[in-house]
Design a protein around this motif. Structure first.
Motif, short mmCIF file in Angstrom:
data_model
loop_
_atom_site.label_atom_id
_atom_site.label_comp_id
_atom_site.label_asym_id
_atom_site.label_seq_id
_atom_site.Cartn_x
_atom_site.Cartn_y
_atom_site.Cartn_z
N LYS A 219 0.84 -1.18 0.00
CA LYS A 219 0.00 0.00 0.00
C LYS A 219 0.88 1.24 0.00
O LYS A 219 2.03 1.20 0.41
CB LYS A 219 -0.93 0.00 1.21
N ALA A 220 0.32 2.29 -0.46
CA ALA A 220 0.98 3.58 -0.40
C ALA A 220 -0.04 4.50 0.22
O ALA A 220 -1.09 4.76 -0.36
CB ALA A 220 1.35 4.03 -1.80
N VAL A 221 0.23 4.91 1.45
CA VAL A 221 -0.79 5.68 2.15
C VAL A 221 -0.15 6.70 3.09
O VAL A 221 0.91 6.47 3.65
CB VAL A 221 -1.76 4.72 2.89
N ILE A 222 -0.81 7.83 3.23
CA ILE A 222 -0.34 8.86 4.16
C ILE A 222 -0.94 8.55 5.53
O ILE A 222 -2.16 8.39 5.67
CB ILE A 222 -0.76 10.27 3.68
N ILE A 223 -0.08 8.43 6.53
CA ILE A 223 -0.54 8.06 7.86
C ILE A 223 -0.97 9.30 8.64
O ILE A 223 -1.98 9.30 9.34
CB ILE A 223 0.58 7.34 8.63
N ALA A 245 4.28 8.88 5.67
CA ALA A 245 3.62 7.97 4.73
C ALA A 245 4.28 6.61 4.72
O ALA A 245 5.46 6.49 5.02
CB ALA A 245 3.64 8.57 3.33
N VAL A 246 3.48 5.61 4.41
CA VAL A 246 3.99 4.28 4.14
C VAL A 246 3.95 4.12 2.64
O VAL A 246 2.93 4.42 2.01
CB VAL A 246 3.12 3.19 4.81
N MET A 291 8.40 7.20 5.21
CA MET A 291 9.10 8.42 4.91
C MET A 291 8.34 9.59 5.52
O MET A 291 7.12 9.52 5.67
CB MET A 291 9.19 8.60 3.40
N THR A 292 9.09 10.62 5.89
CA THR A 292 8.46 11.83 6.44
C THR A 292 8.97 13.02 5.67
O THR A 292 10.16 13.11 5.37
CB THR A 292 8.82 11.99 7.93
N ASN A 320 -2.27 9.60 -3.40
CA ASN A 320 -3.21 10.13 -2.44
C ASN A 320 -2.65 11.34 -1.74
O ASN A 320 -1.45 11.57 -1.75
CB ASN A 320 -3.80 9.05 -1.52
N PHE A 321 -3.53 12.12 -1.18
CA PHE A 321 -3.08 13.37 -0.58
C PHE A 321 -3.95 13.76 0.59
O PHE A 321 -5.08 13.29 0.75
CB PHE A 321 -3.06 14.48 -1.63
N VAL A 322 -3.39 14.61 1.45
CA VAL A 322 -4.17 15.21 2.53
C VAL A 322 -3.96 16.71 2.46
O VAL A 322 -2.89 17.17 2.07
CB VAL A 322 -3.77 14.69 3.93
#
Ligand SMILES: *[C@@H]1O[C@H](CO)[C@@H](O)[C@H](O)[C@H]1NC(C)=O
Ligand SMILES: *[C@@H]1O[C@H](CO)[C@@H](O)[C@H](O)[C@H]1NC(C)=O
Ligand SMILES: *[C@@H]1O[C@H](CO)[C@@H](O)[C@H](O)[C@H]1NC(C)=O
Ligand SMILES: *[C@@H]1O[C@H](CO)[C@@H](O)[C@H](O)[C@H]1NC(C)=O
Ligand SMILES: *[C@@H]1O[C@H](CO)[C@@H](O)[C@H](O)[C@H]1NC(C)=O
Ligand SMILES: *[C@@H]1O[C@H](CO)[C@@H](O)[C@H](O)[C@H]1NC(C)=O
Ligand SMILES: *[C@@H]1O[C@H](CO)[C@@H](O)[C@H](O)[C@H]1NC(C)=O
Ligand SMILES: *[C@@H]1O[C@H](CO)[C@@H](O)[C@H](O)[C@H]1NC(C)=O
Ligand SMILES: *[C@@H]1O[C@H](CO)[C@@H](O)[C@H](O)[C@H]1NC(C)=O
Ligand SMILES: *[C@@H]1O[C@H](CO)[C@@H](O)[C@H](O)[C@H]1NC(C)=O
Length: 380
Positions: A219-223, A245-246, A291-292, A320-322
């Motif tokens: 997955k590629a997701v912003i935590i 993010a992961v 990563m941060t 994806n984005f926030v």
């Protein structure tokens, strides 16, 4: 005749064991007694499937037989089907064990296939030719049952299904795991069924499945932060907002932007960013690439409060984005408050005056001002 064959076999052994000499092909096929055997004559350049007539000869312990397509009736009785480069023995018995040779009509080249028949008791051959598959926990996985690349239709054989069986355990019937577990590791046997002339025949293959702990989460997701999160800040203070993010790979991109403008890594600028390199993080049995990227406001200005900031994760598979905003902290919002009365006459503070006063105080003296009249209650 027998002498000729011995000579041929001798020269074959000689050729295959002499490096540098183009070897004649020699395959070994292992089949369990009772199952179907498929022998495929290798094709040569200049002899394509369509135009070449293939001659098959079997050299078993007790007899030598020539097979060609015109002996179909007899062959069928023996349970042997021949079609061009393919020879099928519907139900193999130990009597079928031996060497098979094939050649194209006007070619002097001959290929050899050694058929080894084993019984249920001797498992070593089965193990020798099992395929090996690796998969990861929590993924869905479909076992693949190896298949001969043969057009069974032209042999009038109908394929009729597959079953899976696990040694000392249970297996999903169709070989499909919605979410594979460590305990699913093991040796699986699949049986392919074939229908010919009203009879069912079968062929089995074994697949060794090794389930590994999930290496990389798929997955590629912003935590963090959350989408639409509002950060309370003091004007003039330094604010750092981490976007974590992961990711699926080191090549994924994680960055901040506002509208369509990107930020610079130069921290002397009012707003900049700072990255960490992607690194592997072990979480229980899972490994993740995290990563941060931090958004750094050197001194939060009023202008910053009116903007949207977007942290975007861009990978090959998904984006994806926030989006976050800044808001002035309660309580410490103003340096001074002035109360005034609204007036319909010229002596009062007009809307224009109020604005001018506010900007003057702010720009000249760095004051943040609140202005209110008794009939207007300030909301912060
Ligand atoms: C081993 O299995 C593969 C398919 O998985 C098959 O093509 C090959 O002929 C087999 N080899 C032997 C020696 O049986
Ligand atoms: C495959 O065929 C053999 C011989 O006909 C039979 O003994 C065996 O039980 C069959 N295998 C399966 C899984 O049906
Ligand atoms: C096929 O084999 C039979 C003997 O088994 C032989 O009589 C016949 O001529 C062969 N056919 C061809 C086309 O060679
Ligand atoms: C098959 O060929 C091998 C050598 O390649 C030989 O050792 C073996 O005896 C042959 N088997 C038969 C049944 O002719
Ligand atoms: C075999 O026969 C085909 C046509 O029947 C021909 O094109 C080819 O050259 C021949 N090959 C040999 C080695 O004689
Ligand atoms: C299967 O056989 C066909 C025809 O013989 C060939 O074109 C194809 O490449 C083969 N596929 C594989 C995966 O070996
Ligand atoms: C398949 O069946 C058709 C019609 O029944 C027959 O002409 C053909 O020879 C058969 N093929 C084989 C390989 O047995
Ligand atoms: C950037 O982040 C790293 C790691 O958190 C930190 O060591 C470094 O001081 C930061 N650089 C700046 C300019 O803030
Ligand atoms: C790791 O495992 C523990 C115990 O099994 C569990 O409570 C925890 O939530 C797991 N952590 C993650 C990030 O999955
Ligand atoms: C910020 O985002 C909100 C909600 O998506 C939107 O209504 C607003 O216009 C945006 N502001 C700016 C300055 O882009």
């Amino acid at each position: 005749m027998n002498g000729k064959i011995s000579l041929l076999l001798l020269s074959l052994i000689f050729l295959t064991s002499t490096p540098g000499v183009c070897p004649l092909s020699f395959q070994e096929v292992h089949v369990k007694a009772g199952e179907m055997a498929v022998l495929q004559c290798p094709s040569y350049r200049g002899y394509s499937d369509g135009d070449a007539e293939v001659f098959w000869t079997s050299h078993t312990v007790d007899e030598m037989k020539l097979f060609n397509m015109s002996t179909s009736a007899e062959q069928r009785q023996m349970g042997v089907l021949v079609h061009g480069r393919i020879l099928v023995i519907l139900r193999v018995s130990v009597n079928h064990q031996g060497n098979y040779s094939c050649s194209f009509r006007n070619s002097s080249r001959r290929s050899w296939i050694s058929l080894k028949v084993y019984t249920a008791q001797s498992r070593e051959c089965e193990q020798m030719n099992q395929s090996f598959k690796e998969c990861y926990t929590e993924e869905s996985y479909k076992l693949y049952c190896p298949e001969k690349n043969v057009s069974f239709n032209t042999l009038n054989i109908t394929t009729s299904g597959i079953t899976w069986h696990k040694e000392g355990g249970s297996s999903p019937k169709d070989g499909y795991f919605p979410s594979v577990k460590k305990e699913d590791s093991g040796i699986y046997t699949c049986t392919r069924f074939y229908l010919y002339d009203g009879q069912i025949y079968n062929m089995t293959s074994t697949v060794k499945l090794d389930v590994q702990p999930n290496k990389i989460t798929e997955k590629a997701v912003i935590i963090s932060p959350e989408n639409k999160q509002v950060f309370e800040v003091d004007l003039g203070s330094t604010v750092v907002i981490d976007c974590k993010a992961v990711m699926m790979s080191d090549f994924d991109d994680l960055f901040w932007l506002s509208g369509s403008s990107f930020f610079d890594a130069d921290t002397s600028l009012p707003v900049s960013y700072n990255d960490t390199r992607p690194f592997l993080l072990r979480v229980n049995s899972t490994e993740e690439i995290t990563m941060t990227t931090s958004l750094i406001f050197r001194k939060v200005s009023e202008d910053d409060l009116s903007k949207n900031y977007t942290c975007k994760l861009q990978s090959d598979y998904e984006t994806n984005f926030v989006t976050i905003t800044l808001k002035q902290k309660d309580g410490k919002s103003y340096n001074a408050c002035l109360m005034y009365y609204k007036s319909s006459t010229d002596q009062g503070l007009s809307e224009d005056d109020r604005k001018r006063l506010e900007s003057e105080m702010k720009n000249r003296f760095g004051y943040s001002l609140c202005l209110y009249s008794p009939d207007v209650v300030p909301d912060r």
